[in-house]
Enzyme design. Structure first.
Site, mmCIF file in Angstrom:
data_model
loop_
_atom_site.group_PDB
_atom_site.id
_atom_site.type_symbol
_atom_site.label_atom_id
_atom_site.label_comp_id
_atom_site.label_asym_id
_atom_site.label_seq_id
_atom_site.Cartn_x
_atom_site.Cartn_y
_atom_site.Cartn_z
ATOM 1 N N GLU A 327 0.847 -1.194 0.000
ATOM 2 C CA GLU A 327 0.000 0.000 0.000
ATOM 3 C C GLU A 327 0.883 1.245 0.000
ATOM 4 O OE1 GLU A 327 -4.086 -1.149 2.393
ATOM 5 O OE2 GLU A 327 -2.494 -0.144 3.488
ATOM 6 N N CYS A 328 0.655 2.154 -0.914
ATOM 7 C CA CYS A 328 1.331 3.446 -0.976
ATOM 8 C C CYS A 328 2.853 3.272 -0.914
ATOM 9 C CB CYS A 328 0.810 4.370 0.115
ATOM 10 S SG CYS A 328 1.170 6.117 -0.177
ATOM 11 N N GLY A 329 3.484 3.566 0.218
ATOM 12 C CA GLY A 329 4.927 3.390 0.321
ATOM 13 C C GLY A 329 5.355 1.965 0.063
ATOM 14 N N TYR A 331 3.786 -0.080 -1.922
ATOM 15 C CA TYR A 331 3.644 -0.219 -3.373
ATOM 16 C C TYR A 331 4.882 0.316 -4.078
ATOM 17 C CZ TYR A 331 1.283 0.579 -7.956
ATOM 18 O OH TYR A 331 0.920 0.602 -9.285
ATOM 19 N N THR A 427 -1.348 -0.840 -4.390
ATOM 20 C CA THR A 427 -2.259 0.299 -4.555
ATOM 21 C C THR A 427 -1.644 1.522 -3.900
ATOM 22 O OG1 THR A 427 -3.424 -0.100 -2.451
ATOM 23 C CG2 THR A 427 -4.272 -1.222 -4.420
#
Length: 436
Positions: A327-329, A331, A427
Protein backbone atom coordinates in the site's frame (compact mmCIF):
# COMPACT_ATOMS: atom_id res chain seq x y z
CA UNK A 1 -22.30 4.50 31.69
CA UNK A 2 -19.67 6.20 29.49
CA UNK A 3 -19.83 9.90 28.68
CA UNK A 4 -19.27 10.70 24.97
CA UNK A 5 -17.87 13.90 23.47
CA UNK A 6 -16.63 14.96 20.03
CA UNK A 7 -13.65 17.33 19.77
CA UNK A 8 -13.87 19.48 16.65
CA UNK A 9 -13.06 22.93 15.28
CA UNK A 10 -13.88 25.31 12.42
CA UNK A 11 -10.74 24.23 10.51
CA UNK A 12 -7.55 22.18 10.57
CA UNK A 13 -4.54 23.31 12.59
CA UNK A 14 -6.53 24.83 15.45
CA UNK A 15 -5.42 22.43 18.19
CA UNK A 16 -7.89 19.51 18.18
CA UNK A 17 -5.23 16.82 18.64
CA UNK A 18 -3.41 18.66 21.42
CA UNK A 19 -6.65 19.29 23.32
CA UNK A 20 -7.82 15.70 22.83
CA UNK A 21 -4.55 14.29 24.15
CA UNK A 22 -4.48 16.74 27.05
CA UNK A 23 -8.06 16.01 28.15
CA UNK A 24 -7.51 12.27 27.81
CA UNK A 25 -4.34 12.31 29.91
CA UNK A 26 -5.74 14.74 32.49
CA UNK A 27 -8.80 12.55 33.08
CA UNK A 28 -6.67 9.43 33.08
CA UNK A 29 -4.50 11.07 35.77
CA UNK A 30 -7.71 11.44 37.80
CA UNK A 31 -8.29 7.70 37.59
CA UNK A 32 -10.82 7.65 34.74
CA UNK A 33 -10.70 5.18 31.87
CA UNK A 34 -10.62 7.16 28.63
CA UNK A 35 -11.26 5.74 25.16
CA UNK A 36 -10.40 7.76 22.05
CA UNK A 37 -11.42 7.48 18.40
CA UNK A 38 -10.43 9.40 15.29
CA UNK A 39 -13.14 10.59 12.92
CA UNK A 40 -11.91 10.44 9.35
CA UNK A 41 -9.03 8.76 7.53
CA UNK A 42 -6.05 10.16 9.49
CA UNK A 43 -4.00 7.11 10.52
CA UNK A 44 -1.47 9.04 12.65
CA UNK A 45 -3.61 10.33 15.51
CA UNK A 46 -4.78 6.94 16.89
CA UNK A 47 -1.21 6.15 17.98
CA UNK A 48 -1.06 9.46 19.89
CA UNK A 49 -4.42 8.62 21.48
CA UNK A 50 -3.07 5.26 22.64
CA UNK A 51 -0.03 6.98 24.14
CA UNK A 52 -2.31 9.33 26.09
CA UNK A 53 -4.86 6.78 27.31
CA UNK A 54 -3.13 3.41 27.39
CA UNK A 55 -5.97 2.05 25.24
CA UNK A 56 -5.92 1.32 21.50
CA UNK A 57 -7.70 3.89 19.33
CA UNK A 58 -9.20 3.33 15.88
CA UNK A 59 -10.66 5.37 13.03
CA UNK A 60 -14.37 5.74 12.36
CA UNK A 61 -15.29 7.09 8.94
CA UNK A 62 -18.77 7.84 7.61
CA UNK A 63 -17.66 7.91 3.96
CA UNK A 64 -15.99 4.50 4.02
CA UNK A 65 -17.90 2.63 6.76
CA UNK A 66 -21.52 1.71 7.30
CA UNK A 67 -23.29 2.35 10.59
CA UNK A 68 -22.88 -1.25 11.72
CA UNK A 69 -19.11 -1.08 11.33
CA UNK A 70 -18.93 2.24 13.15
CA UNK A 71 -21.12 0.89 15.98
CA UNK A 72 -18.90 -2.19 16.21
CA UNK A 73 -15.73 -0.11 16.46
CA UNK A 74 -17.14 2.40 18.93
CA UNK A 75 -18.41 -0.46 21.08
CA UNK A 76 -14.89 -0.82 22.52
CA UNK A 77 -15.69 2.24 24.64
CA UNK A 78 -18.40 0.43 26.60
CA UNK A 79 -16.16 -0.10 29.63
CA UNK A 80 -14.68 3.42 29.60
CA UNK A 81 -15.70 6.36 31.75
CA UNK A 82 -15.13 8.92 29.00
CA UNK A 83 -15.14 8.44 25.23
CA UNK A 84 -13.60 11.12 23.01
CA UNK A 85 -13.90 11.24 19.23
CA UNK A 86 -11.35 13.60 17.70
CA UNK A 87 -12.55 15.18 14.48
CA UNK A 88 -10.68 15.96 11.28
CA UNK A 89 -10.55 19.29 9.42
CA UNK A 90 -13.55 21.49 10.24
CA UNK A 91 -16.72 20.16 11.87
CA UNK A 92 -18.77 19.94 8.67
CA UNK A 93 -15.94 19.34 6.22
CA UNK A 94 -16.33 16.24 4.09
CA UNK A 95 -16.56 15.38 0.42
CA UNK A 96 -19.25 16.58 -1.96
CA UNK A 97 -20.79 13.17 -2.66
CA UNK A 98 -22.17 11.02 0.13
CA UNK A 99 -20.39 7.75 0.82
CA UNK A 100 -21.62 4.72 2.75
CA UNK A 101 -23.17 6.56 5.71
CA UNK A 102 -22.10 10.17 5.21
CA UNK A 103 -19.58 12.51 3.63
CA UNK A 104 -16.72 11.77 6.02
CA UNK A 105 -17.47 14.87 8.10
CA UNK A 106 -16.98 14.85 11.86
CA UNK A 107 -20.56 16.12 12.16
CA UNK A 108 -21.77 12.78 10.76
CA UNK A 109 -20.19 10.91 13.67
CA UNK A 110 -21.48 13.42 16.23
CA UNK A 111 -25.04 13.08 14.94
CA UNK A 112 -24.83 9.31 14.52
CA UNK A 113 -23.61 8.76 18.09
CA UNK A 114 -25.63 11.56 19.67
CA UNK A 115 -22.55 13.12 21.27
CA UNK A 116 -22.22 16.88 21.76
CA UNK A 117 -19.35 18.76 20.15
CA UNK A 118 -16.62 20.57 22.08
CA UNK A 119 -15.30 23.22 19.71
CA UNK A 120 -11.69 24.39 19.73
CA UNK A 121 -11.65 27.98 18.51
CA UNK A 122 -8.48 29.90 17.63
CA UNK A 123 -9.46 33.59 17.80
CA UNK A 124 -6.10 34.86 16.53
CA UNK A 125 -6.64 38.03 14.52
CA UNK A 126 -10.27 38.38 15.63
CA UNK A 127 -12.41 38.92 18.72
CA UNK A 128 -16.23 38.98 18.60
CA UNK A 129 -16.16 37.32 15.18
CA UNK A 130 -15.09 34.11 16.92
CA UNK A 131 -18.53 34.02 18.55
CA UNK A 132 -20.21 34.45 15.17
CA UNK A 133 -18.26 31.47 13.84
CA UNK A 134 -19.15 29.32 16.85
CA UNK A 135 -22.82 30.31 16.62
CA UNK A 136 -22.84 29.49 12.92
CA UNK A 137 -21.42 26.04 13.59
CA UNK A 138 -23.94 25.49 16.40
CA UNK A 139 -26.91 26.32 14.15
CA UNK A 140 -25.76 24.85 10.84
CA UNK A 141 -27.18 21.32 11.26
CA UNK A 142 -30.09 20.47 13.50
CA UNK A 143 -28.85 17.03 14.53
CA UNK A 144 -25.48 18.29 15.76
CA UNK A 145 -25.39 19.63 19.32
CA UNK A 146 -22.74 22.03 20.66
CA UNK A 147 -21.44 21.46 24.20
CA UNK A 148 -19.30 24.59 24.34
CA UNK A 149 -15.97 26.08 23.38
CA UNK A 150 -12.33 26.03 24.44
CA UNK A 151 -10.35 29.01 23.15
CA UNK A 152 -6.81 28.33 21.98
CA UNK A 153 -3.85 30.67 21.41
CA UNK A 154 -5.45 33.65 23.15
CA UNK A 155 -3.21 36.71 22.86
CA UNK A 156 -3.95 38.48 26.17
CA UNK A 157 -6.46 38.76 29.06
CA UNK A 158 -8.17 41.63 27.22
CA UNK A 159 -8.45 39.52 24.09
CA UNK A 160 -9.92 36.66 26.10
CA UNK A 161 -12.45 38.95 27.75
CA UNK A 162 -13.70 40.29 24.41
CA UNK A 163 -14.19 36.80 23.00
CA UNK A 164 -15.75 35.41 26.17
CA UNK A 165 -18.29 38.23 26.37
CA UNK A 166 -19.36 37.69 22.77
CA UNK A 167 -19.70 33.92 23.26
CA UNK A 168 -21.68 34.41 26.47
CA UNK A 169 -24.01 36.82 24.65
CA UNK A 170 -24.53 34.11 22.00
CA UNK A 171 -25.42 31.59 24.71
CA UNK A 172 -22.31 29.47 24.15
CA UNK A 173 -20.45 28.07 27.14
CA UNK A 174 -16.71 28.79 27.38
CA UNK A 175 -14.91 26.04 29.28
CA UNK A 176 -11.50 27.66 29.19
CA UNK A 177 -8.96 29.74 27.30
CA UNK A 178 -5.43 28.63 26.48
CA UNK A 179 -2.75 31.28 26.07
CA UNK A 180 -0.09 30.67 23.44
CA UNK A 181 2.22 27.89 24.59
CA UNK A 182 4.56 26.70 21.85
CA UNK A 183 6.13 23.98 23.99
CA UNK A 184 3.11 21.69 23.57
CA UNK A 185 2.86 21.97 19.79
CA UNK A 186 3.19 18.63 18.03
CA UNK A 187 6.09 18.56 15.55
CA UNK A 188 5.66 18.14 11.81
CA UNK A 189 7.74 16.59 9.05
CA UNK A 190 7.86 17.01 5.31
CA UNK A 191 4.44 15.35 4.91
CA UNK A 192 3.07 17.13 7.95
CA UNK A 193 3.03 13.76 9.71
CA UNK A 194 5.13 12.57 12.63
CA UNK A 195 4.17 9.33 14.28
CA UNK A 196 3.88 8.82 18.03
CA UNK A 197 6.55 6.10 18.04
CA UNK A 198 9.02 8.50 16.42
CA UNK A 199 8.96 10.80 19.44
CA UNK A 200 10.99 9.70 22.44
CA UNK A 201 9.50 12.53 24.50
CA UNK A 202 5.85 11.87 23.61
CA UNK A 203 4.91 10.99 27.20
CA UNK A 204 6.42 14.18 28.57
CA UNK A 205 4.78 16.22 25.80
CA UNK A 206 1.34 14.82 26.63
CA UNK A 207 1.91 15.30 30.37
CA UNK A 208 2.82 18.94 29.80
CA UNK A 209 -0.23 19.44 27.59
CA UNK A 210 -2.44 17.86 30.28
CA UNK A 211 -0.96 20.07 32.99
CA UNK A 212 -1.37 23.18 30.85
CA UNK A 213 -4.97 22.41 29.87
CA UNK A 214 -5.96 21.45 33.43
CA UNK A 215 -4.65 24.84 34.55
CA UNK A 216 -6.77 26.78 32.04
CA UNK A 217 -9.83 24.62 31.33
CA UNK A 218 -12.65 23.56 33.68
CA UNK A 219 -12.29 19.81 33.28
CA UNK A 220 -15.33 19.07 35.45
CA UNK A 221 -17.55 21.33 33.35
CA UNK A 222 -16.33 19.72 30.13
CA UNK A 223 -17.04 16.28 31.57
CA UNK A 224 -20.55 17.33 32.63
CA UNK A 225 -21.22 18.55 29.09
CA UNK A 226 -20.57 15.08 27.63
CA UNK A 227 -23.56 12.90 26.80
CA UNK A 228 -24.35 9.79 28.80
CA UNK A 229 -24.02 7.08 26.22
CA UNK A 230 -25.48 3.61 26.16
CA UNK A 231 -23.98 1.95 23.09
CA UNK A 232 -26.30 -0.23 21.06
CA UNK A 233 -25.07 -3.72 20.13
CA UNK A 234 -23.72 -3.72 16.60
CA UNK A 235 -25.74 -5.78 14.15
CA UNK A 236 -22.53 -7.00 12.54
CA UNK A 237 -18.80 -6.65 12.81
CA UNK A 238 -16.15 -5.52 10.37
CA UNK A 239 -16.89 -8.13 7.68
CA UNK A 240 -13.21 -8.08 6.73
CA UNK A 241 -11.56 -11.04 5.04
CA UNK A 242 -7.88 -11.33 6.06
CA UNK A 243 -5.44 -11.51 3.15
CA UNK A 244 -4.22 -14.87 4.49
CA UNK A 245 -4.14 -17.17 7.50
CA UNK A 246 -0.56 -16.21 8.41
CA UNK A 247 0.43 -12.71 7.33
CA UNK A 248 4.03 -11.49 7.16
CA UNK A 249 3.65 -7.78 7.92
CA UNK A 250 6.44 -5.27 7.31
CA UNK A 251 6.59 -2.99 10.33
CA UNK A 252 9.27 -0.38 11.08
CA UNK A 253 10.00 3.32 10.51
CA UNK A 254 9.49 2.85 6.76
CA UNK A 255 6.37 0.68 6.86
CA UNK A 256 3.93 1.84 9.51
CA UNK A 257 0.83 3.34 7.89
CA UNK A 258 -1.96 0.80 8.25
CA UNK A 259 -5.30 1.37 9.89
CA UNK A 260 -5.43 -0.20 13.37
CA UNK A 261 -8.95 -1.53 12.83
CA UNK A 262 -7.74 -3.55 9.83
CA UNK A 263 -5.13 -5.37 11.91
CA UNK A 264 -7.68 -6.01 14.64
CA UNK A 265 -10.18 -7.33 12.10
CA UNK A 266 -7.58 -9.70 10.65
CA UNK A 267 -6.78 -11.06 14.09
CA UNK A 268 -10.47 -11.30 15.03
CA UNK A 269 -11.03 -13.38 11.90
CA UNK A 270 -8.37 -15.82 13.08
CA UNK A 271 -5.33 -14.64 11.13
CA UNK A 272 -1.85 -14.67 12.65
CA UNK A 273 0.46 -11.71 12.00
CA UNK A 274 4.22 -12.14 11.82
CA UNK A 275 6.19 -8.86 11.98
CA UNK A 276 9.44 -8.29 10.10
CA UNK A 277 11.61 -5.22 9.48
CA UNK A 278 12.90 -4.47 5.98
CA UNK A 279 15.04 -1.68 7.47
CA UNK A 280 16.79 -4.27 9.64
CA UNK A 281 17.33 -6.32 6.46
CA UNK A 282 14.85 -8.99 7.52
CA UNK A 283 12.98 -11.18 5.04
CA UNK A 284 9.31 -12.13 5.44
CA UNK A 285 8.54 -15.21 7.50
CA UNK A 286 8.95 -18.23 5.24
CA UNK A 287 5.99 -19.93 6.95
CA UNK A 288 3.57 -17.11 6.07
CA UNK A 289 1.13 -17.47 3.20
CA UNK A 290 0.95 -13.78 2.29
CA UNK A 291 3.17 -10.71 2.72
CA UNK A 292 1.80 -7.19 3.27
CA UNK A 293 3.88 -4.00 2.99
CA UNK A 294 2.02 -0.98 4.46
CA UNK A 295 2.66 2.64 3.59
CA UNK A 296 5.16 4.90 5.29
CA UNK A 297 8.27 6.84 4.37
CA UNK A 298 10.27 4.82 1.82
CA UNK A 299 11.70 8.05 0.39
CA UNK A 300 13.52 8.71 3.68
CA UNK A 301 15.11 5.27 3.72
CA UNK A 302 15.39 4.47 0.01
CA UNK A 303 19.18 4.07 0.07
CA UNK A 304 19.05 1.58 2.92
CA UNK A 305 16.21 -0.39 1.35
CA UNK A 306 18.17 -0.56 -1.90
CA UNK A 307 21.22 -1.88 -0.02
CA UNK A 308 19.38 -4.47 2.10
CA UNK A 309 20.05 -7.54 -0.03
CA UNK A 310 18.59 -10.07 2.39
CA UNK A 311 15.24 -8.28 2.50
CA UNK A 312 15.07 -7.82 -1.26
CA UNK A 313 16.08 -11.36 -2.18
CA UNK A 314 13.84 -12.82 0.53
CA UNK A 315 10.84 -10.84 -0.68
CA UNK A 316 11.46 -11.89 -4.28
CA UNK A 317 11.72 -15.54 -3.28
CA UNK A 318 8.50 -15.21 -1.26
CA UNK A 319 6.70 -13.69 -4.26
CA UNK A 320 7.67 -16.63 -6.46
CA UNK A 321 5.07 -18.79 -4.73
CA UNK A 322 2.85 -16.54 -2.56
CA UNK A 323 1.04 -13.20 -2.82
CA UNK A 324 2.73 -9.93 -1.84
CA UNK A 325 0.75 -6.69 -1.55
CA UNK A 326 1.94 -3.13 -0.96
CA UNK A 327 0.00 0.00 0.00
CA UNK A 328 1.33 3.45 -0.98
CA UNK A 329 4.93 3.39 0.32
CA UNK A 330 4.84 -0.40 0.23
CA UNK A 331 3.64 -0.22 -3.37
CA UNK A 332 6.59 2.03 -4.23
CA UNK A 333 9.05 -0.44 -2.68
CA UNK A 334 7.54 -3.25 -4.74
CA UNK A 335 8.34 -1.18 -7.84
CA UNK A 336 11.46 -0.90 -9.96
CA UNK A 337 12.92 2.35 -8.65
CA UNK A 338 12.27 5.34 -6.40
CA UNK A 339 13.86 8.76 -6.92
CA UNK A 340 14.21 10.68 -3.66
CA UNK A 341 13.78 14.43 -3.07
CA UNK A 342 17.47 15.02 -3.90
CA UNK A 343 17.01 13.45 -7.32
CA UNK A 344 18.91 10.25 -6.47
CA UNK A 345 17.42 7.13 -8.07
CA UNK A 346 17.33 4.02 -5.87
CA UNK A 347 16.62 0.52 -7.10
CA UNK A 348 13.68 -1.10 -5.33
CA UNK A 349 12.59 -4.75 -5.29
CA UNK A 350 11.42 -4.94 -8.90
CA UNK A 351 8.37 -7.10 -8.26
CA UNK A 352 6.34 -4.49 -10.14
CA UNK A 353 7.31 -2.12 -12.93
CA UNK A 354 6.18 0.96 -10.99
CA UNK A 355 8.70 3.79 -10.85
CA UNK A 356 8.07 6.82 -8.64
CA UNK A 357 9.78 10.11 -7.86
CA UNK A 358 9.80 12.68 -5.08
CA UNK A 359 12.03 15.05 -7.05
CA UNK A 360 8.96 16.97 -8.17
CA UNK A 361 6.50 16.77 -5.32
CA UNK A 362 2.76 16.94 -5.93
CA UNK A 363 0.15 16.15 -3.33
CA UNK A 364 -2.28 13.30 -3.99
CA UNK A 365 -5.00 13.39 -1.37
CA UNK A 366 -8.50 12.06 -0.96
CA UNK A 367 -10.89 9.17 -0.62
CA UNK A 368 -10.71 6.36 -3.18
CA UNK A 369 -13.28 3.80 -4.36
CA UNK A 370 -11.68 0.94 -6.27
CA UNK A 371 -13.42 -1.76 -8.27
CA UNK A 372 -10.94 -4.62 -8.56
CA UNK A 373 -10.17 -5.70 -12.13
CA UNK A 374 -7.83 -8.40 -10.79
CA UNK A 375 -7.70 -10.22 -7.45
CA UNK A 376 -5.55 -9.06 -4.54
CA UNK A 377 -4.97 -10.79 -1.21
CA UNK A 378 -8.29 -11.12 0.62
CA UNK A 379 -10.40 -9.70 -2.21
CA UNK A 380 -11.70 -11.06 -5.48
CA UNK A 381 -12.33 -9.50 -8.89
CA UNK A 382 -15.25 -7.09 -8.70
CA UNK A 383 -14.79 -6.24 -5.01
CA UNK A 384 -15.39 -2.57 -4.21
CA UNK A 385 -12.77 -1.29 -1.80
CA UNK A 386 -12.86 2.04 -0.01
CA UNK A 387 -9.66 3.73 1.06
CA UNK A 388 -7.74 6.97 1.33
CA UNK A 389 -4.70 8.22 -0.56
CA UNK A 390 -2.12 10.69 0.71
CA UNK A 391 1.36 11.03 -0.76
CA UNK A 392 3.63 13.42 -2.63
CA UNK A 393 5.23 10.99 -5.06
CA UNK A 394 4.66 11.15 -8.80
CA UNK A 395 4.37 8.21 -11.16
CA UNK A 396 7.24 7.96 -13.64
CA UNK A 397 6.05 4.61 -15.01
CA UNK A 398 3.19 2.23 -14.14
CA UNK A 399 3.45 -0.40 -16.91
CA UNK A 400 1.84 -3.45 -15.33
CA UNK A 401 -1.72 -4.70 -15.55
CA UNK A 402 -4.01 -2.25 -13.71
CA UNK A 403 -5.29 -3.70 -10.47
CA UNK A 404 -8.49 -1.67 -10.34
CA UNK A 405 -10.61 1.07 -11.78
CA UNK A 406 -10.20 3.77 -9.13
CA UNK A 407 -12.48 6.77 -8.59
CA UNK A 408 -12.15 9.71 -6.25
CA UNK A 409 -15.01 10.84 -4.01
CA UNK A 410 -16.59 12.85 -6.84
CA UNK A 411 -16.73 9.81 -9.10
CA UNK A 412 -13.88 10.93 -11.35
CA UNK A 413 -11.54 8.22 -12.61
CA UNK A 414 -7.93 8.71 -11.43
CA UNK A 415 -4.63 7.48 -12.87
CA UNK A 416 -3.42 5.68 -9.73
CA UNK A 417 -4.98 2.34 -10.68
CA UNK A 418 -2.60 0.13 -8.73
CA UNK A 419 -0.77 -2.73 -10.43
CA UNK A 420 -0.57 -6.49 -10.68
CA UNK A 421 2.28 -8.67 -11.93
CA UNK A 422 2.42 -12.34 -11.08
CA UNK A 423 1.92 -12.73 -7.32
CA UNK A 424 2.58 -9.03 -6.57
CA UNK A 425 -0.11 -6.36 -6.27
CA UNK A 426 -0.08 -2.79 -5.04
CA UNK A 427 -2.26 0.30 -4.55
CA UNK A 428 -1.62 3.92 -3.70
CA UNK A 429 -4.65 4.01 -1.40
CA UNK A 430 -4.73 2.67 2.15
CA UNK A 431 -7.59 0.20 2.57
CA UNK A 432 -10.29 1.19 5.07
CA UNK A 433 -13.28 -1.06 4.28
CA UNK A 434 -14.96 -3.17 1.63
CA UNK A 435 -18.47 -2.39 0.42
CA UNK A 436 -20.84 -5.09 1.54
Amino acid sequence: MPAGLVISAPASGVGKTTLTLALARAWRNRGLNVQCFKSGPDYIDPAFHAAATGRASVNVDSWAMDRGTIAHLVGRGTDADVVLAEGSMGLFDGVAARGVSGTGATADIAEMLGWPVLLVIDPSGQAQTAAAIAAGLRDYRAGVRLAGVVLNRVASPRHEDLVRRALNDAGIAVFGALPRHAEISLPKRHLGLVQAEEQAEIGKLIDEAARFVAEHVDLDAVLRSAASWSPQPAANGMNVTPPGQRIALARDATFSFIYPHMLEAWRAAGAEISIFSPLADEAPDASADVCWLPGGYPELHAGKIAANARFRSGLRAFADTRPVHGECGGYMVLGTALTDADGIRHEMTGLLGLETSFAKRRMHLGYRLAALAAPMPGHQVGARLRGHEFHYSTIVAQPDTPLAVVHDATGAVIAETGSRRGQATGTFFHLIAEDR
